[in-house]
Design a protein around this motif. Structure first.
Motif, PDB file in Angstrom:
ATOM      1  N   PHE A  33      51.208   0.552   7.403  1.00 32.53           N
ATOM      2  CA  PHE A  33      50.124  -0.139   8.088  1.00 32.53           C
ATOM      3  C   PHE A  33      50.476  -1.606   8.204  1.00 32.53           C
ATOM      4  O   PHE A  33      51.340  -2.106   7.499  1.00 32.53           O
ATOM      5  CB  PHE A  33      48.785   0.055   7.357  1.00 32.53           C
ATOM      6  N   GLU A  38      45.333  -3.977  10.129  1.00 35.59           N
ATOM      7  CA  GLU A  38      44.745  -2.701   9.738  1.00 35.59           C
ATOM      8  C   GLU A  38      44.378  -2.684   8.259  1.00 35.59           C
ATOM      9  O   GLU A  38      45.030  -3.328   7.443  1.00 35.59           O
ATOM     10  CB  GLU A  38      45.751  -1.561   9.963  1.00 35.59           C
ATOM     11  N   PRO A  41      45.635   2.494   4.173  1.00 40.01           N
ATOM     12  CA  PRO A  41      45.223   3.897   4.304  1.00 40.01           C
ATOM     13  C   PRO A  41      44.492   4.355   3.042  1.00 40.01           C
ATOM     14  O   PRO A  41      44.838   3.963   1.937  1.00 40.01           O
ATOM     15  CB  PRO A  41      46.542   4.645   4.491  1.00 40.01           C
ATOM     16  N   THR A 103      54.590  -2.743   2.519  1.00 39.19           N
ATOM     17  CA  THR A 103      54.211  -2.014   3.725  1.00 39.19           C
ATOM     18  C   THR A 103      55.406  -1.861   4.650  1.00 39.19           C
ATOM     19  O   THR A 103      56.345  -2.655   4.612  1.00 39.19           O
ATOM     20  CB  THR A 103      53.083  -2.743   4.470  1.00 39.19           C
TER      21      THR A 103
END
Length: 197
Positions: A33, A38, A41, A103
């Motif tokens: 992400f 964003e 998750p 990430t």
């Protein structure tokens, strides 16, 4: 021009009540992400990871791929102790025990021995400070991000503090500590640093 704040210091320590040749920790793996765009998750999975300073990059097992529903992003030539081969690559996010998230980490799929489903390589280890000790017949390893000092066993003899210098040069002693503790620098990481004149 506004100064960019230092990222908070995060660390964790794993201990074994005996000498161990294998360094293991729990990790969480999820889909990649973009932190700015964003939210993380929600559906992450827990796995056991082996830490390996001899590996250039991190590796995940087929169990991680299946459990997280990951889709391959490409292929890469992989050099191991046993062979050279082509392996599928994936983009993942991985959380270490210290809540640091890496990430969009590119990993390859491979076979990992023992009870581990992920291998943490130098692509992660090289972003922080990593130390292993075997004091008292017990293996302990510790990791922190970001790197904040040089650990030198020649310079720092047993019984001496490793934090004898200025950990965040240029930080005002009255400013909030860059490690994220909420204390002033002079009452936290700058406590042993010499006053600036």
């Amino acid at each position: 021009m506004q100064a960019v704040p230092n990222p908070p210091l995060r660390s964790f320590t794993a201990r074994c009540d005996k000498l161990s040749r294998v360094l293991l920790s729990e990790v969480q793996v999820g889909e990649p992400f973009e932190p700015v765009k964003e939210p993380p998750p929600k559906d992450t999975k827990k796995f056991i990871a082996i830490w390996d300073t001899g590996a250039s990059n991190s590796v995940i097992s087929q169990a991680v791929v299946s459990s997280c529903g990951l889709k391959p992003t490409g292929m890469a030539k992989v050099h191991t102790a046993n062979d050279d081969r082509v392996a599928a690559t994936y983009l993942i996010s991985v959380w270490l025990p210290n809540s640091v998230c890496f990430t969009n980490l590119r990993v390859t799929e491979g076979t990992i021995g023992g009870s581990a489903d992920m291998l943490i390589g130098m692509d992660i280890i090289g972003q922080g400070d990593f130390a292993v000790t075997n004091y008292g017949g017990n293996t302990t390893f510790s990791f922190r991000v970001p790197s904040c000092e040089c650990i030198d066993f020649v310079k720092n003899r047993p019984g001496q503090s490793l934090d004898s210098g200025d950990r965040y040069p240029g930080t005002s002693r009255s400013a909030p500590c860059p490690c994220g503790s909420g204390k002033s620098y002079k009452r936290c990481c700058g406590e042993k640093a010499p006053p600036k004149h």
